[in-house]
Design a protein around this motif. Sequence first.
Motif, PDB file in Angstrom:
ATOM      1  N   LEU A  21     142.040  65.206 -25.859  1.00  0.00           N
ATOM      2  CA  LEU A  21     141.125  66.285 -25.456  1.00  0.00           C
ATOM      3  C   LEU A  21     141.798  67.317 -24.558  1.00  0.00           C
ATOM      4  N   ASP A  22     142.587  66.860 -23.598  1.00  0.00           N
ATOM      5  CA  ASP A  22     143.262  67.809 -22.696  1.00  0.00           C
ATOM      6  C   ASP A  22     144.207  68.724 -23.463  1.00  0.00           C
ATOM      7  N   GLU A  23     144.942  68.156 -24.426  1.00  0.00           N
ATOM      8  CA  GLU A  23     145.861  68.959 -25.241  1.00  0.00           C
ATOM      9  C   GLU A  23     145.092  69.984 -26.081  1.00  0.00           C
ATOM     10  N   ILE A  24     143.989  69.552 -26.646  1.00  0.00           N
ATOM     11  CA  ILE A  24     143.159  70.441 -27.468  1.00  0.00           C
ATOM     12  C   ILE A  24     142.631  71.587 -26.617  1.00  0.00           C
ATOM     13  N   ARG A  25     142.180  71.262 -25.402  1.00  0.00           N
ATOM     14  CA  ARG A  25     141.664  72.306 -24.509  1.00  0.00           C
ATOM     15  C   ARG A  25     142.762  73.302 -24.140  1.00  0.00           C
ATOM     16  N   ASN A  26     143.976  72.790 -23.925  1.00  0.00           N
ATOM     17  CA  ASN A  26     145.102  73.678 -23.606  1.00  0.00           C
ATOM     18  C   ASN A  26     145.415  74.616 -24.764  1.00  0.00           C
ATOM     19  N   GLU A  27     145.410  74.063 -25.984  1.00  0.00           N
ATOM     20  CA  GLU A  27     145.681  74.880 -27.176  1.00  0.00           C
ATOM     21  C   GLU A  27     144.633  75.977 -27.337  1.00  0.00           C
ATOM     22  N   LEU A  28     143.395  75.664 -26.965  1.00  0.00           N
ATOM     23  CA  LEU A  28     142.311  76.645 -27.074  1.00  0.00           C
ATOM     24  C   LEU A  28     142.237  77.546 -25.842  1.00  0.00           C
ATOM     25  N   GLU A  29     143.180  77.344 -24.920  1.00  0.00           N
ATOM     26  CA  GLU A  29     143.246  78.110 -23.671  1.00  0.00           C
ATOM     27  C   GLU A  29     141.963  77.989 -22.858  1.00  0.00           C
ATOM     28  N   LEU A  30     141.433  76.767 -22.839  1.00  0.00           N
ATOM     29  CA  LEU A  30     140.256  76.468 -22.023  1.00  0.00           C
ATOM     30  C   LEU A  30     140.707  75.903 -20.694  1.00  0.00           C
ATOM     31  N   ASP A  31     139.882  76.090 -19.667  1.00  0.00           N
ATOM     32  CA  ASP A  31     140.199  75.514 -18.365  1.00  0.00           C
ATOM     33  C   ASP A  31     140.208  73.996 -18.491  1.00  0.00           C
ATOM     34  N   PRO A  32     140.921  73.333 -17.605  1.00  0.00           N
ATOM     35  CA  PRO A  32     140.872  71.864 -17.627  1.00  0.00           C
ATOM     36  C   PRO A  32     139.421  71.405 -17.428  1.00  0.00           C
ATOM     37  N   PRO A  33     139.088  70.192 -17.892  1.00  0.00           N
ATOM     38  CA  PRO A  33     137.727  69.690 -17.669  1.00  0.00           C
ATOM     39  C   PRO A  33     137.365  69.763 -16.194  1.00  0.00           C
ATOM     40  N   LEU A  34     136.217  70.302 -15.902  1.00  0.00           N
ATOM     41  CA  LEU A  34     135.798  70.459 -14.521  1.00  0.00           C
ATOM     42  C   LEU A  34     135.078  69.199 -14.044  1.00  0.00           C
ATOM     43  N   MET A  35     135.585  68.622 -12.982  1.00  0.00           N
ATOM     44  CA  MET A  35     134.955  67.462 -12.374  1.00  0.00           C
ATOM     45  C   MET A  35     134.281  67.915 -11.080  1.00  0.00           C
ATOM     46  N   PRO A  36     133.159  67.336 -10.768  1.00  0.00           N
ATOM     47  CA  PRO A  36     132.512  67.696  -9.502  1.00  0.00           C
ATOM     48  C   PRO A  36     133.413  67.373  -8.314  1.00  0.00           C
ATOM     49  N   SER A  37     133.257  68.135  -7.251  1.00  0.00           N
ATOM     50  CA  SER A  37     134.044  67.887  -6.033  1.00  0.00           C
ATOM     51  C   SER A  37     133.551  66.611  -5.360  1.00  0.00           C
ATOM     52  N   LYS A  38     134.364  66.081  -4.464  1.00  0.00           N
ATOM     53  CA  LYS A  38     133.964  64.873  -3.719  1.00  0.00           C
ATOM     54  C   LYS A  38     132.692  65.138  -2.929  1.00  0.00           C
ATOM     55  N   GLU A  39     132.570  66.340  -2.388  1.00  0.00           N
ATOM     56  CA  GLU A  39     131.378  66.701  -1.621  1.00  0.00           C
ATOM     57  C   GLU A  39     130.133  66.623  -2.510  1.00  0.00           C
ATOM     58  N   THR A  40     130.247  67.148  -3.740  1.00  0.00           N
ATOM     59  CA  THR A  40     129.127  67.115  -4.679  1.00  0.00           C
ATOM     60  C   THR A  40     128.784  65.682  -5.069  1.00  0.00           C
ATOM     61  N   ILE A  41     129.809  64.886  -5.360  1.00  0.00           N
ATOM     62  CA  ILE A  41     129.590  63.488  -5.738  1.00  0.00           C
ATOM     63  C   ILE A  41     128.885  62.736  -4.609  1.00  0.00           C
ATOM     64  N   ASP A  42     129.357  62.944  -3.372  1.00  0.00           N
ATOM     65  CA  ASP A  42     128.730  62.285  -2.220  1.00  0.00           C
ATOM     66  C   ASP A  42     127.271  62.707  -2.068  1.00  0.00           C
ATOM     67  N   GLU A  43     126.994  63.996  -2.291  1.00  0.00           N
ATOM     68  CA  GLU A  43     125.630  64.503  -2.161  1.00  0.00           C
ATOM     69  C   GLU A  43     124.711  63.906  -3.226  1.00  0.00           C
ATOM     70  N   VAL A  44     125.205  63.868  -4.468  1.00  0.00           N
ATOM     71  CA  VAL A  44     124.409  63.300  -5.557  1.00  0.00           C
ATOM     72  C   VAL A  44     124.153  61.810  -5.307  1.00  0.00           C
ATOM     73  N   SER A  45     125.183  61.087  -4.881  1.00  0.00           N
ATOM     74  CA  SER A  45     125.035  59.660  -4.587  1.00  0.00           C
ATOM     75  C   SER A  45     124.004  59.433  -3.490  1.00  0.00           C
ATOM     76  N   LYS A  46     124.015  60.303  -2.489  1.00  0.00           N
ATOM     77  CA  LYS A  46     123.055  60.185  -1.392  1.00  0.00           C
ATOM     78  C   LYS A  46     121.632  60.407  -1.905  1.00  0.00           C
ATOM     79  N   ILE A  47     121.456  61.419  -2.742  1.00  0.00           N
ATOM     80  CA  ILE A  47     120.129  61.696  -3.320  1.00  0.00           C
ATOM     81  C   ILE A  47     119.657  60.513  -4.154  1.00  0.00           C
ATOM     82  N   LEU A  48     120.558  59.962  -4.982  1.00  0.00           N
ATOM     83  CA  LEU A  48     120.196  58.840  -5.843  1.00  0.00           C
ATOM     84  C   LEU A  48     119.894  57.577  -5.040  1.00  0.00           C
ATOM     85  N   THR A  49     120.486  57.472  -3.853  1.00  0.00           N
ATOM     86  CA  THR A  49     120.189  56.330  -2.980  1.00  0.00           C
ATOM     87  C   THR A  49     118.825  56.509  -2.321  1.00  0.00           C
ATOM     88  N   ILE A  50     118.585  57.696  -1.777  1.00  0.00           N
ATOM     89  CA  ILE A  50     117.330  57.975  -1.072  1.00  0.00           C
ATOM     90  C   ILE A  50     116.122  57.855  -2.008  1.00  0.00           C
TER      91      ILE A  50
END
Length: 200
Positions: free
Chosen positions: A153-182
């Motif tokens: 997939l990464d190679e295919i995205r590069n060939e298509l000149e797409l940005d690398p897959p975007l992963m949420p930041s640690k801050e976002t992950i922590d926030e989502v985890s907190k919401i899912l806990t609460i």
Amino acid sequence: MSSQQKISDSPINFAEKIIEDVKNSKDEGVLKCVQCGMCTSICPAARHSDYNPRDIIERVLEGDESILADDNIWNCFYCYTCHSVCPVGNSVCEVNQILKQMAIENKIGYDKLYEYMGFADSYFNAAIGAIPEIFFKDIDRDVPGWWDFRLHLDEIRNELELDPPLMPSKETIDEVSKILTITGFKDKIEKIRASQEDYK
């Protein structure tokens, strides 16, 4: 119809219970079903399994509560295609969600949840939805070339000149985890995992 289990002497009570559920957004669409079959004709799950949206509604209208134990209700993945084409404003997709919840409440469907725990883990640990590994083999069987595509997939995205897959930041992950806990999501995951021993 002797094999059916009725929730009361009036079959319509089952449908009304579903209509009153908070997850049902289509008012009384269930009661307006004319069994035209448009939902089934366009349903991806119906093409690849014995799942039949028209049959789901028919059984609900007949008050057939045994549908809660039918494995086929677990084949709906909520694409909402049926929801979009129904001429009377019904949503088998939402009805199915309610049926699954009713099954779980009656301790009928807990064993079906274990296969989907990977989705829950992905939401909690990475703040995104990801296909659990348990499904990889089936997807590769049903979609020729899928595994090779995934591996490159990464190679295919590069060939298509797409940005690398975007992963949420640690801050976002922590926030989502907190919401899912609460909101109790984490507790529910742990409860389902703990119940797994009862079904072994």
